[in-house]
Motif scaffolding. Structure first.
Motif, PDB file in Angstrom:
ATOM      1  N   PRO A  11       0.803  -1.234   0.000  1.00  0.00           N
ATOM      2  CA  PRO A  11       0.000   0.000   0.000  1.00  0.00           C
ATOM      3  C   PRO A  11       0.834   1.281   0.000  1.00  0.00           C
ATOM      4  O   PRO A  11       1.847   1.381   0.689  1.00  0.00           O
ATOM      5  CB  PRO A  11      -0.815  -0.133   1.294  1.00  0.00           C
ATOM      6  N   LEU A  12       0.389   2.201  -0.840  1.00  0.00           N
ATOM      7  CA  LEU A  12       0.938   3.550  -1.008  1.00  0.00           C
ATOM      8  C   LEU A  12       2.210   3.604  -1.850  1.00  0.00           C
ATOM      9  O   LEU A  12       2.716   4.681  -2.125  1.00  0.00           O
ATOM     10  CB  LEU A  12       1.188   4.229   0.346  1.00  0.00           C
ATOM     11  N   THR A  13       2.739   2.454  -2.266  1.00  0.00           N
ATOM     12  CA  THR A  13       3.847   2.475  -3.218  1.00  0.00           C
ATOM     13  C   THR A  13       3.276   2.628  -4.631  1.00  0.00           C
ATOM     14  O   THR A  13       2.072   2.504  -4.851  1.00  0.00           O
ATOM     15  CB  THR A  13       4.684   1.194  -3.140  1.00  0.00           C
ATOM     16  N   ALA A  14       4.147   2.908  -5.589  1.00  0.00           N
ATOM     17  CA  ALA A  14       3.683   3.149  -6.957  1.00  0.00           C
ATOM     18  C   ALA A  14       2.990   1.925  -7.541  1.00  0.00           C
ATOM     19  O   ALA A  14       1.939   2.032  -8.188  1.00  0.00           O
ATOM     20  CB  ALA A  14       4.868   3.565  -7.831  1.00  0.00           C
ATOM     21  N   GLY A  15       3.573   0.745  -7.326  1.00  0.00           N
ATOM     22  CA  GLY A  15       3.002  -0.475  -7.880  1.00  0.00           C
ATOM     23  C   GLY A  15       1.637  -0.804  -7.306  1.00  0.00           C
ATOM     24  O   GLY A  15       0.801  -1.432  -7.975  1.00  0.00           O
ATOM     25  N   TYR A  16       1.391  -0.385  -6.080  1.00  0.00           N
ATOM     26  CA  TYR A  16       0.099  -0.648  -5.444  1.00  0.00           C
ATOM     27  C   TYR A  16      -1.043  -0.014  -6.240  1.00  0.00           C
ATOM     28  O   TYR A  16      -2.086  -0.632  -6.468  1.00  0.00           O
ATOM     29  CB  TYR A  16       0.127  -0.121  -4.017  1.00  0.00           C
ATOM     30  N   PHE A  17      -0.841   1.212  -6.682  1.00  0.00           N
ATOM     31  CA  PHE A  17      -1.911   1.930  -7.382  1.00  0.00           C
ATOM     32  C   PHE A  17      -2.092   1.427  -8.810  1.00  0.00           C
ATOM     33  O   PHE A  17      -3.218   1.324  -9.288  1.00  0.00           O
ATOM     34  CB  PHE A  17      -1.614   3.430  -7.382  1.00  0.00           C
ATOM     35  N   SER A  18      -1.000   1.108  -9.486  1.00  0.00           N
ATOM     36  CA  SER A  18      -1.124   0.735 -10.897  1.00  0.00           C
ATOM     37  C   SER A  18      -1.501  -0.726 -11.084  1.00  0.00           C
ATOM     38  O   SER A  18      -2.382  -1.048 -11.886  1.00  0.00           O
ATOM     39  CB  SER A  18       0.188   1.041 -11.631  1.00  0.00           C
ATOM     40  N   LYS A  19      -0.868  -1.623 -10.334  1.00  0.00           N
ATOM     41  CA  LYS A  19      -1.161  -3.047 -10.526  1.00  0.00           C
ATOM     42  C   LYS A  19      -2.556  -3.400 -10.021  1.00  0.00           C
ATOM     43  O   LYS A  19      -3.285  -4.164 -10.675  1.00  0.00           O
ATOM     44  CB  LYS A  19      -0.102  -3.911  -9.833  1.00  0.00           C
TER      45      LYS A  19
ATOM     46  N   LEU B 194      15.632   6.419  -8.216  1.00  0.00           N
ATOM     47  CA  LEU B 194      14.646   5.433  -8.663  1.00  0.00           C
ATOM     48  C   LEU B 194      13.820   4.908  -7.488  1.00  0.00           C
ATOM     49  O   LEU B 194      12.628   4.612  -7.647  1.00  0.00           O
ATOM     50  CB  LEU B 194      15.354   4.275  -9.377  1.00  0.00           C
ATOM     51  N   ALA B 195      14.436   4.804  -6.314  1.00  0.00           N
ATOM     52  CA  ALA B 195      13.681   4.396  -5.123  1.00  0.00           C
ATOM     53  C   ALA B 195      12.623   5.441  -4.786  1.00  0.00           C
ATOM     54  O   ALA B 195      11.480   5.097  -4.441  1.00  0.00           O
ATOM     55  CB  ALA B 195      14.629   4.197  -3.946  1.00  0.00           C
ATOM     56  N   LEU B 196      12.997   6.709  -4.903  1.00  0.00           N
ATOM     57  CA  LEU B 196      12.024   7.777  -4.678  1.00  0.00           C
ATOM     58  C   LEU B 196      10.886   7.691  -5.700  1.00  0.00           C
ATOM     59  O   LEU B 196       9.705   7.816  -5.352  1.00  0.00           O
ATOM     60  CB  LEU B 196      12.720   9.132  -4.767  1.00  0.00           C
ATOM     61  N   GLY B 197      11.242   7.444  -6.968  1.00  0.00           N
ATOM     62  CA  GLY B 197      10.225   7.299  -8.002  1.00  0.00           C
ATOM     63  C   GLY B 197       9.309   6.110  -7.761  1.00  0.00           C
ATOM     64  O   GLY B 197       8.117   6.152  -8.095  1.00  0.00           O
ATOM     65  N   SER B 198       9.851   5.048  -7.172  1.00  0.00           N
ATOM     66  CA  SER B 198       9.046   3.852  -6.891  1.00  0.00           C
ATOM     67  C   SER B 198       7.963   4.126  -5.856  1.00  0.00           C
ATOM     68  O   SER B 198       7.018   3.351  -5.723  1.00  0.00           O
ATOM     69  CB  SER B 198       9.962   2.722  -6.400  1.00  0.00           C
ATOM     70  N   ILE B 199       8.121   5.207  -5.118  1.00  0.00           N
ATOM     71  CA  ILE B 199       7.125   5.566  -4.106  1.00  0.00           C
ATOM     72  C   ILE B 199       6.192   6.665  -4.615  1.00  0.00           C
ATOM     73  O   ILE B 199       4.968   6.550  -4.539  1.00  0.00           O
ATOM     74  CB  ILE B 199       7.824   6.028  -2.808  1.00  0.00           C
ATOM     75  N   VAL B 200       6.769   7.736  -5.175  1.00  0.00           N
ATOM     76  CA  VAL B 200       5.967   8.920  -5.499  1.00  0.00           C
ATOM     77  C   VAL B 200       5.370   8.881  -6.898  1.00  0.00           C
ATOM     78  O   VAL B 200       4.603   9.776  -7.267  1.00  0.00           O
ATOM     79  CB  VAL B 200       6.804  10.208  -5.335  1.00  0.00           C
ATOM     80  N   ALA B 201       5.708   7.862  -7.713  1.00  0.00           N
ATOM     81  CA  ALA B 201       5.145   7.800  -9.065  1.00  0.00           C
ATOM     82  C   ALA B 201       3.734   7.228  -9.072  1.00  0.00           C
ATOM     83  O   ALA B 201       3.134   7.087 -10.138  1.00  0.00           O
ATOM     84  CB  ALA B 201       6.051   6.959  -9.977  1.00  0.00           C
ATOM     85  N   GLY B 202       3.192   6.923  -7.901  1.00  0.00           N
ATOM     86  CA  GLY B 202       1.875   6.309  -7.840  1.00  0.00           C
ATOM     87  C   GLY B 202       0.759   7.267  -7.511  1.00  0.00           C
ATOM     88  O   GLY B 202       0.028   7.739  -8.392  1.00  0.00           O
ATOM     89  N   LEU B 203       0.601   7.609  -6.248  1.00  0.00           N
ATOM     90  CA  LEU B 203      -0.540   8.392  -5.770  1.00  0.00           C
ATOM     91  C   LEU B 203      -0.703   9.742  -6.478  1.00  0.00           C
ATOM     92  O   LEU B 203      -1.828  10.087  -6.889  1.00  0.00           O
ATOM     93  CB  LEU B 203      -0.432   8.592  -4.259  1.00  0.00           C
ATOM     94  N   PRO B 204       0.367  10.539  -6.666  1.00  0.00           N
ATOM     95  CA  PRO B 204       0.168  11.846  -7.321  1.00  0.00           C
ATOM     96  C   PRO B 204      -0.362  11.745  -8.748  1.00  0.00           C
ATOM     97  O   PRO B 204      -0.956  12.695  -9.253  1.00  0.00           O
ATOM     98  CB  PRO B 204       1.579  12.458  -7.298  1.00  0.00           C
TER      99      PRO B 204
END
Length: 693
Positions: A446-454, A522-532
């Motif tokens: 939850p709340l990571t980028a993959g959570y929202f897209s997958k 890339l670690a930062l992107g793995s978190i913030v590339a989702g919810l926003p």
């Protein structure tokens, strides 16, 4: 600005290529390299232990290293690195500016460059199509490529052929940008083939390794199969519509509804056949079920290549192509169902194979294959923006996992077998932390980028109206559990437990800062590339963000329906993620004896998965051996015996036979010549006597 984004990588590739040529000439002026120079220059460094070759991988590919060079670097190596990396950074910054201007500012543009082909009634202009779909891909390609360039400055620091490597990286990026900015199908095909060529060069970069050469050829050949279908689809569109530019094709596509294509008495639906042929190209480029066999073997290339090509760019080209051609696929529901079937099958197939792999890069490679299947499930469901959302988020966390694996490999002196690792979390804590972040995003925490897209993909296929929707839903949910299991298996076997190679464990250390910075970004992107970005990719902002770059039929209500699913369906992927983590923890932390016992008691199943469902062996029997036999037969029987035997070789041989026999008459004895004259005179008199009568 858009010309700069597209052509700056080409400039970098040209300059780095010139430096590579000059450097090679400087190393070996006016002559070839001395015997053994290639092998010595590319031999494994960092004290790679000789005994590694004895430890064959379970997957029957044998132990493999990322082979870094010894010996002096080519002159200008640092210059080539700085030029290509700087130009990519500029291109990346401009791409983010374009993303904001086009996506949120609605400033779509059509940038003509020049007239490319002008033949009779065919005119093809080279132009850059800049819309939201293009802007998303520009951000993905340039961002990942820029940080892979930066990472490679550290990872390839000891390779003497760095200018050539950076030239290939930039050349690949240029071709990928040509693909995503294409304004017509021929221009897209140019970029399509260009990335295929570049991937061949990059996978086989260490050409002194037979495995790398074989992997490069395999990738090239398998992709030619898919590209043949892609080309046929382009031909069919041109034959029916007389155009290949996207605006004309999309405007006239409705006229193809109900039409058929005559083919040897068979009359398939035109749009369905065209979409299936085009999707065949996507299957090859994106390593989908049936044409997937090249992707795991492509890990023979340097690790930065895996992060660039096999996580974020080339393998997603097929997904982008289906999204770009959404006006066609929306009119071909049968083709959409087939896309779901292939995507879902790939997702579950690759996930099962990833369960038992021991090479750290191959685990991530099969994960890539599985996640690409998810993207195609979204495309087949009509949720094109959600498929692009997962492409967007996946680029960050999968590039992170590949580059993180490279950091592990570097720390372990180029060891890639996870069975020889263990306990590394205390030796390389930064790498461990970012790998955890990438794993959380991949598994859908939850709340990571993959959570929202997958999760959005699973919800979309649940409400899709396709006959294959239920199959896609079941496969993607099951794959979510398996993804969590093999992802945490990688973490536990690599970073936890007792070290299996204490010498390498003691020598392990963090990578240089030039490699750690890309990992952090890339670690930062793995978190913030989702919810926003959730609303513009999977929410109510899709229409305003993508506008005409994606097509949704009036009957396509997936994006609306997915917001009204039952709660238990919405939390199901998260439950699967938690269950997969729990099983992996129990198997590899609490009771590490269980996997060993399962492999022993369930040996047929274990070997089936370990050998990748025996696809390579099956293709060897069905395709490779018959083709080799046919080639050998045509060579020996057709070319050798028939053509040469009765052609050039046969004629020359008969001439020689005749001359040899004539030479026997020239003995040099006078009485032989007198006898021949007597015979000739007798024959002449005889002929004269009978001719007169």
């Amino acid at each position: 600005m858009y010309q700069a984004i597209a052509f700056l990588p080409l400039l970098g590739a040209i300059l780095a290529g010139l430096i590579a040529i000059v450097g090679a000439r400087g190393r070996c002026p006016g002559e070839g390299p001395p015997p053994g120079a290639e092998e010595g220059a590319a031999a494994a460094d960092h004290g790679a232990h000789a005994g590694h070759a004895a430890h064959a991988h379970d997957d029957a590919h044998g132990g493999s290293h990322d082979a870094h060079g010894g010996g002096p670097a080519a002159a200008g190596s640092r210059t080539a690195e700085l030029i290509t990396t700087t130009l990519l950074m500029i291109s990346m910054i401009l791409s983010w500016i374009a993303f904001v201007q086009v996506g949120f500012g609605h400033h779509d543009e059509h940038v003509p460059v020049f007239t490319w082909i002008l033949s009779a009634g065919l005119k093809i202009d080279w132009a850059l199509r800049i819309d939201t779909l293009t802007a998303v891909m520009l951000v993905v390609v340039t961002t990942i490529s820029a940080f892979v360039h930066l990472y490679s400055m550290g990872y390839m620091a000891e390779d003497p052929y760095r200018p050539r490597f950076f030239a290939y990286l930039s050349l690949f990026t240029f071709f990928m940008l040509m693909l995503v900015t294409a304004d017509n199908l021929v221009q897209m095909f140019f970029g399509w083939e260009g990335v295929g060529l570049s991937s061949y060069l990059l996978i086989g970069f260490w050409y002194h390794k037979p495995e790398a050469n074989a992997a490069a050829i395999k990738a090239f050949v398998v992709n030619r199969v898919g590209d043949f279908g892609f080309a046929l689809g382009i031909f069919a569109l041109f034959a029916l519509l007389g155009a290949i530019d996207f605006d004309t094709v999309f405007a006239q596509a409705p006229t193809l509804v109900g039409k058929t294509i005559p083919f040897f008495g068979w009359h398939p639906d035109a749009l369905t056949m065209i979409c299936l042929l085009l999707f065949m190209g996507a299957m090859g480029k994106s390593a989908q079920f049936g044409l997937h066999t090249w992707l795991p073997d492509a890990m023979e290339g340097p690790t930065p290549v895996s992060a660039l090509i096999h996580a974020a760019t080339m393998v997603t080209a097929g997904v982008f192509m289906v999204a770009r051609l959404s006006p066609l696929f929306e009119l071909a529901p049968t083709a959409q169902s087939f896309v779901i079937f292939i995507g879902a099958t790939t997702a579950i197939f690759a996930a099962t194979v990833g369960l038992v792999q021991n090479d750290i890069k191959r685990v991530v490679a099969y994960s890539t294959c599985s996640q690409l299947g998810y993207m195609f499930v979204a495309m087949g469901s009509g949720a094109y923006s959600i498929g692009m959302f997962h492409l967007f988020t996946h680029a960050f966390f999968k590039a992170l996992l590949f580059l993180g694996s490279g950091s592990v490999i570097l720390a372990m002196h180029h060891e890639q077998d996870m069975r020889h690792m263990g306990g590394l979390k205390d030796r390389i804590p930064y790498t461990y932390t970012v790998m955890i972040v990438g794993t959380l995003a991949l598994t859908g925490f939850p709340l990571t980028a993959g959570y929202f897209s997958k999760d959005a993909i699973i919800e979309a296929v649940f409400v899709a109206k396709s006959p294959m929707a239920l199959y896609g839903f079941i496969c993607t949910v099951a794959a979510a559990l398996l993804t969590s299991f093999y992802s945490w298996r990688l973490i536990f076997k690599t970073f936890h437990g007792e070290p299996h190679d204490r010498q390498h464990w003691r020598d392990a250390h963090e990578s240089p800062m030039v490699m750690l910075i890309p990992l952090g970004v890339l670690a930062l992107g793995s978190i913030v590339a989702g919810l926003p970005f959730k609303d513009i990719f999977a929410g109510h902002g899709v229409e305003g963000f993508f506008r005409e770059s994606l097509a949704f039929a009036k009957s396509n209500t997936v994006l609306e329906d997915m917001h009204h699913i039952p709660l238990q369906i919405g939390i199901l992927p998260t439950i699967m993620m938690a269950v997969g983590f729990g099983i992996a923890w129990y198997f590899y932390i609490r009771r590490p004896d269980i996997p060993v016992e399962l492999a022993r008691t369930q040996e047929p199943l274990y070997k089936f998965l370990l050998n990748k469902w025996y696809f390579d062996e099956l293709y060897e029997v069905i395709f490779v051996r018959p083709v080799k036999w046919l080639g050998y037969t045509l060579w020996k029987g057709g070319d050798g015996w028939l053509i040469d035997g009765f052609g050039p070789d046969g004629v020359s041989a008969r001439v020689l036979d005749v001359t040899r026999n004539v030479m026997r008459l020239q003995t040099g004895y006078l009485y032989h010549y007198a006898f021949a004259m007597l015979i000739g005179a007798a024959l002449f008199i005889t002929w004269f006597m009978f001719a007169v009568h």
